[in-house]
Design an enzyme around this catalytic site. Structure first.
Site, PDB file in Angstrom:
ATOM      1  N   SER A  19      67.709 -76.431 -38.190  1.00 18.15           N
ATOM      2  CA  SER A  19      68.527 -77.122 -38.325  1.00 18.15           C
ATOM      3  C   SER A  19      69.212 -76.778 -39.718  1.00 18.15           C
ATOM      4  CB  SER A  19      67.921 -78.478 -38.433  1.00 18.15           C
ATOM      5  OG  SER A  19      68.951 -79.663 -38.811  1.00 18.15           O
ATOM      6  N   ASP A  69      69.323 -88.694 -44.241  1.00 18.69           N
ATOM      7  CA  ASP A  69      70.888 -89.029 -44.398  1.00 18.69           C
ATOM      8  C   ASP A  69      71.266 -90.189 -43.786  1.00 18.69           C
ATOM      9  OD1 ASP A  69      71.470 -86.626 -45.504  1.00 18.69           O
ATOM     10  OD2 ASP A  69      71.629 -85.687 -43.573  1.00 18.69           O
ATOM     11  N   ARG A 110      76.824 -86.765 -48.549  1.00 13.45           N
ATOM     12  CA  ARG A 110      76.740 -87.705 -47.879  1.00 13.45           C
ATOM     13  C   ARG A 110      77.432 -88.843 -48.284  1.00 13.45           C
ATOM     14  NH1 ARG A 110      76.059 -84.253 -44.455  1.00 13.45           N
ATOM     15  NH2 ARG A 110      73.919 -84.058 -43.422  1.00 13.45           N
TER      16      ARG A 110
END
Length: 406
Positions: free
Chosen positions: A176, A124, A95
């Site tokens: 996901s 996130d 990230r």
């Protein structure tokens, strides 16, 4: 005056694909998608075309794999960063690099806004927004998933179908999935119930250990200053080295992780991970540290490693504390050069041997044979002095008890 430009963090998955179209409908803005290749596979297929179909005016795709490995994964490996003792932080480490990429693109394109596809209860959103705020505090950040009308992934799938947006997720397989070189994170669907064992279809690359080969693989990893540089005496590029270990590790069922973890926003979540290369390298690296680092440095680094893992997980890669702690880590890795051989077998990583010119292991001190040079007589005085504070404490407490004083 031209349209407002919005840079969208675009993975090609369900959320970001729907988000591009939704933003193009809701805002009078020019939308530029930003995609970083960190080693993910299928979602990069036709990603520029998918972005254009979804409503983007421009699609920027950058191969960041080498930068990811050298400037992000290797520092995390040197730090022995495992969140809550288990998770190698694949998504979390990626990230800050993606945040940096989005900031760079926004500055180059003259954009005023960055949009991401994170939910209001995920990690996130914190990692992206804190990173962006730190690197470019003048930019605005929006997160459509925190306020749009869709209440479930099923509603998003219906929206994607209506607008003919190609997405991989289906109602029959609603996982996901986030993937990069360092690992794969899988959540949602039946995994949300922690009483359910992970179905085999949730795993993306690893062989079920029960069905892994009956013959083990041996792998010798060479480290230089804490960084892996060769496998079985063959030098590898960082990306190729990780890919090789992912392949051989996955074949042997190595790297499956199923854990309940504490999210940044205060809730617990159930995640499963696949991280063959990260698992192998962390085990080998830790074994080399045991061989080379002195006792107090090794012990202190354990607490530093835990703090660094928390900082990475919590989105504070660009913080002053992270930078300062990494300076300590780098100093511990100066002599961390050597070789570790591991055996991969049915989900297990077993250390077979370790060797270094900087090894602090002295066989003549460790042996119980006639070659022993350890001074056994010195231990008597050492133990008396070492235990003296506790002997004194017990004497004081016992004396108080005898006097009837608690």
């Amino acid at each position: 005056m031209g349209k407002t430009k919005i840079v969208v963090a675009y993975s090609g998955g369900l959320d970001t694909s729907v988000m591009v179209k939704w933003l193009s409908e809701k805002f009078d803005a020019e939308i530029i998608t930003a995609t970083g290749n960190l080693g993910q596979r299928a979602e990069l297929d036709n990603i520029e075309e998918k972005a254009k179909i979804a409503g983007a005016s421009k699609s920027v795709i950058l191969d960041l794999r080498h930068e990811f490995a050298v400037n992000y994964l290797w520092p995390a490996l040197k730090a022995s960063a495992l969140y809550e003792g288990a998770y190698p932080l694949a998504t979390a480490i990626g990230r800050p690099l993606l945040a940096k990429m989005m900031v760079d693109i926004a500055l180059n394109e003259g954009a005023e806004v960055i949009a991401h596809g994170c939910t209001g209860k995920g990690n996130d959103q914190v990692r992206f927004e804190v990173g962006i705020q730190t690197l470019a505090p003048h930019l605005n950040v929006i997160a459509p998933l925190r306020f749009w009308e869709f209440k479930s992934r099923e509603e998003e799938m219906d929206y994607a179908k209506k607008h003919k947006i190609p997405v991989k997720a289906t109602k029959d397989s609603p996982y996901s999935i986030d993937e990069n070189l360092w690992g794969i994170a899988i959540e949602c669907g039946v995994l949300e119930d922690p009483t359910n064992a992970p179905p085999e279809d949730a795993y993306q690359i690893t062989t079920n250990p029960k069905y892994a080969p009956d013959s083990p693989d041996e792998v010798k990893i060479t480290f230089e200053k804490g960084i892996p540089v060769a496998i079985n005496d063959i030098n590898y590029d960082p990306v190729e080295l990780i890919e090789y270990l992912n392949e051989i590790g996955a074949k042997n069922g190595v790297g499956r992780i199923d854990m309940i973890e504490n999210r940044v926003v205060g809730i617990k979540s159930r995640e499963i991970y696949e991280a063959p290369a990260a698992t192998i390298l962390h085990i080998a690296h830790n074994e080399l540290e045991k061989l080379i680092l002195d006792r107090e440095t090794f012990r202190y680094k354990q607490s530093v490693s835990n703090k660094i893992a928390n900082l990475i997980y919590d989105g504070l890669w660009f913080s002053p504390l992270f930078k300062s702690l990494m300076a300590f880590v780098d100093s511990t890795q100066e002599n961390l050069t050597g070789e570790v051989t591991v055996e991969l077998y049915k989900g297990n990583v077993r250390v077979l041997s370790r060797n270094s010119q900087f090894s602090l292991y002295n066989m003549k001190l460790a042996t119980y044979t006639e070659e022993d040079i350890f001074d056994h007589r010195a231990s008597e005085g050492f133990i008396k002095i070492y235990g003296l504070p506790y002997k004194t404490l017990s004497e004081v407490l016992n004396a108080r008890k005898e006097k009837g004083v608690v």
